[in-house]
Design a protein around this motif. Structure first.
Motif, PDB file in Angstrom:
ATOM      1  N   ALA A  97       1.017  -1.280   0.103  1.00 33.54           N
ATOM      2  CA  ALA A  97       0.236  -0.146   0.244  1.00 33.54           C
ATOM      3  C   ALA A  97       0.743   1.216   0.318  1.00 33.54           C
ATOM      4  N   ARG A  98       0.811   2.276  -0.632  1.00 33.39           N
ATOM      5  CA  ARG A  98       1.246   3.926  -0.921  1.00 33.39           C
ATOM      6  C   ARG A  98       0.284   4.463  -0.571  1.00 33.39           C
ATOM      7  N   TRP A  99       0.687   5.690   0.340  1.00 36.09           N
ATOM      8  CA  TRP A  99       0.060   6.924   1.178  1.00 36.09           C
ATOM      9  C   TRP A  99       0.932   7.565   0.886  1.00 36.09           C
ATOM     10  N   ARG A 100       0.131   8.705   0.768  1.00 36.77           N
ATOM     11  CA  ARG A 100       0.739  10.023   0.546  1.00 36.77           C
ATOM     12  C   ARG A 100       0.294  11.158   1.566  1.00 36.77           C
ATOM     13  N   ILE A 101       0.553  11.687   2.973  1.00 34.61           N
ATOM     14  CA  ILE A 101      -0.155  11.761   3.818  1.00 34.61           C
ATOM     15  C   ILE A 101       0.279  13.758   4.204  1.00 34.61           C
ATOM     16  N   GLY A 102      -0.007  14.243   3.774  1.00 37.88           N
ATOM     17  CA  GLY A 102       0.092  15.785   3.850  1.00 37.88           C
ATOM     18  C   GLY A 102      -0.482  16.683   5.099  1.00 37.88           C
ATOM     19  N   SER A 103      -0.005  18.100   5.528  1.00 39.17           N
ATOM     20  CA  SER A 103      -1.360  19.075   6.282  1.00 39.17           C
ATOM     21  C   SER A 103      -2.858  19.310   5.611  1.00 39.17           C
ATOM     22  N   ALA A 104      -3.328  19.643   6.218  1.00 41.66           N
ATOM     23  CA  ALA A 104      -4.064  20.441   4.922  1.00 41.66           C
ATOM     24  C   ALA A 104      -4.984  21.515   6.027  1.00 41.66           C
ATOM     25  N   PRO A 105      -5.847  22.483   5.934  1.00 39.19           N
ATOM     26  CA  PRO A 105      -6.124  23.526   6.695  1.00 39.19           C
ATOM     27  C   PRO A 105      -6.803  23.501   7.437  1.00 39.19           C
ATOM     28  N   SER A 106      -6.140  23.862   8.775  1.00 32.30           N
ATOM     29  CA  SER A 106      -7.598  23.655  10.289  1.00 32.30           C
ATOM     30  C   SER A 106      -8.835  23.988   9.909  1.00 32.30           C
ATOM     31  N   ALA A 107      -9.860  23.121  10.847  1.00 31.28           N
ATOM     32  CA  ALA A 107     -10.747  23.625  11.142  1.00 31.28           C
ATOM     33  C   ALA A 107     -10.751  25.196  11.658  1.00 31.28           C
ATOM     34  N   LEU A 108     -12.101  25.470  11.860  1.00 31.80           N
ATOM     35  CA  LEU A 108     -12.603  27.176  12.233  1.00 31.80           C
ATOM     36  C   LEU A 108     -12.601  26.745  13.633  1.00 31.80           C
ATOM     37  N   HIS A 109     -11.886  27.270  14.845  1.00 33.97           N
ATOM     38  CA  HIS A 109     -11.764  27.473  15.900  1.00 33.97           C
ATOM     39  C   HIS A 109     -13.010  27.731  16.477  1.00 33.97           C
ATOM     40  N   PRO A 110     -13.961  26.775  16.943  1.00 34.49           N
ATOM     41  CA  PRO A 110     -14.983  27.175  17.745  1.00 34.49           C
ATOM     42  C   PRO A 110     -15.663  28.200  17.938  1.00 34.49           C
ATOM     43  N   HIS A 111     -14.343  29.279  18.649  1.00 28.65           N
ATOM     44  CA  HIS A 111     -14.782  30.549  19.510  1.00 28.65           C
ATOM     45  C   HIS A 111     -13.922  31.536  19.042  1.00 28.65           C
ATOM     46  N   ASP A 112     -13.131  31.375  17.974  1.00 27.48           N
ATOM     47  CA  ASP A 112     -12.394  32.920  17.398  1.00 27.48           C
ATOM     48  C   ASP A 112     -11.930  32.317  16.085  1.00 27.48           C
ATOM     49  N   GLN A 113     -12.524  32.945  15.680  1.00 24.47           N
ATOM     50  CA  GLN A 113     -12.259  32.744  14.435  1.00 24.47           C
ATOM     51  C   GLN A 113     -11.606  32.954  12.886  1.00 24.47           C
ATOM     52  N   GLN A 114     -10.679  33.881  14.318  1.00 22.58           N
ATOM     53  CA  GLN A 114      -8.843  34.264  13.315  1.00 22.58           C
ATOM     54  C   GLN A 114      -8.229  33.140  14.680  1.00 22.58           C
ATOM     55  N   ALA A 115      -8.282  32.302  14.959  1.00 29.18           N
ATOM     56  CA  ALA A 115      -7.710  31.015  16.156  1.00 29.18           C
ATOM     57  C   ALA A 115      -7.988  30.190  14.560  1.00 29.18           C
ATOM     58  N   PRO A 116      -6.724  29.117  15.024  1.00 26.69           N
ATOM     59  CA  PRO A 116      -6.286  27.850  14.865  1.00 26.69           C
ATOM     60  C   PRO A 116      -7.174  26.741  15.499  1.00 26.69           C
ATOM     61  N   GLY A 117      -8.610  26.097  14.174  1.00 20.15           N
ATOM     62  CA  GLY A 117      -9.016  25.129  15.328  1.00 20.15           C
ATOM     63  C   GLY A 117      -8.244  24.095  15.256  1.00 20.15           C
TER      64      GLY A 117
END
Length: 170
Positions: A97-117
């Motif tokens: 099995a061959r995989w590519r694994i990478g980062s994706a944009p973080s979810a929105l923070h539930p209490h602060d839209q400017q902070a990473p989730g």
């Protein structure tokens, strides 16, 4: 097992939760050929739970023959083996099995839209002997200490090539 460049560029593996109650052996080696040799010989030990090796780039030692030897040794001993290749090109490999694994944009923070989730990663199974290629986005939930797949899009077909495919409706 890591070569020195992998250890310097990506750090030591985060081992919390892996092998709870079991001994974990970590080895830092200087040459990729030594990592491959250690992986192959570690797979001779049937009592190991798994063997993981990390290499940086495209060393000459990682060729089709080396990956075939690892795959055959892993199957013979029934010990899972993962070869993680950082900053590498998808060369010819005997991996099952061959995989590519990478980062994706973080979810929105539930209490602060400017902070990473919560952090997210993209997983791409682009070649496997017993599965269809597929892509997922997963997230890490700090409260449950679990990695969870995100919900699939509506009306997406899932299943195997053997006729068990079905439409998702939710």
């Amino acid at each position: 097992m890591q070569d020195h460049l992998s250890a310097r560029e990506t750090g030591r593996p985060y081992l919390a939760g892996i092998g709870a109650g079991r001994a974990i052996i970590t080895i830092n080696l200087s040459r990729p050929v030594d990592v491959l040799w250690t992986l192959e010989n570690s797979l001779r030990c049937h009592t190991l739970a798994a063997v993981i090796g990390e290499l940086w780039g495209d060393p000459n030692a990682v060729d089709f023959t080396a990956t075939k030897r690892l795959a055959l040794r892993s199957e013979a001993s029934n010990v899972p083996c993962w070869l993680i290749r950082h900053a590498a090109t998808p060369n010819l490999s005997a991996a099952r099995a061959r995989w590519r694994i990478g980062s994706a944009p973080s979810a929105l923070h539930p209490h602060d839209q400017q902070a990473p989730g919560m952090p997210r990663w993209s997983l791409d199974l682009f070649r496997a002997h017993h599965a269809r290629p597929a892509k997922w986005t997963v997230t890490y939930d700090r409260t449950t200490d679990c990695v969870d797949p995100l919900p699939l899009p509506r009306n997406r077909e899932v299943g195997a090539r053997d006729g068990t495919a079905r439409q998702l409706t939710g």
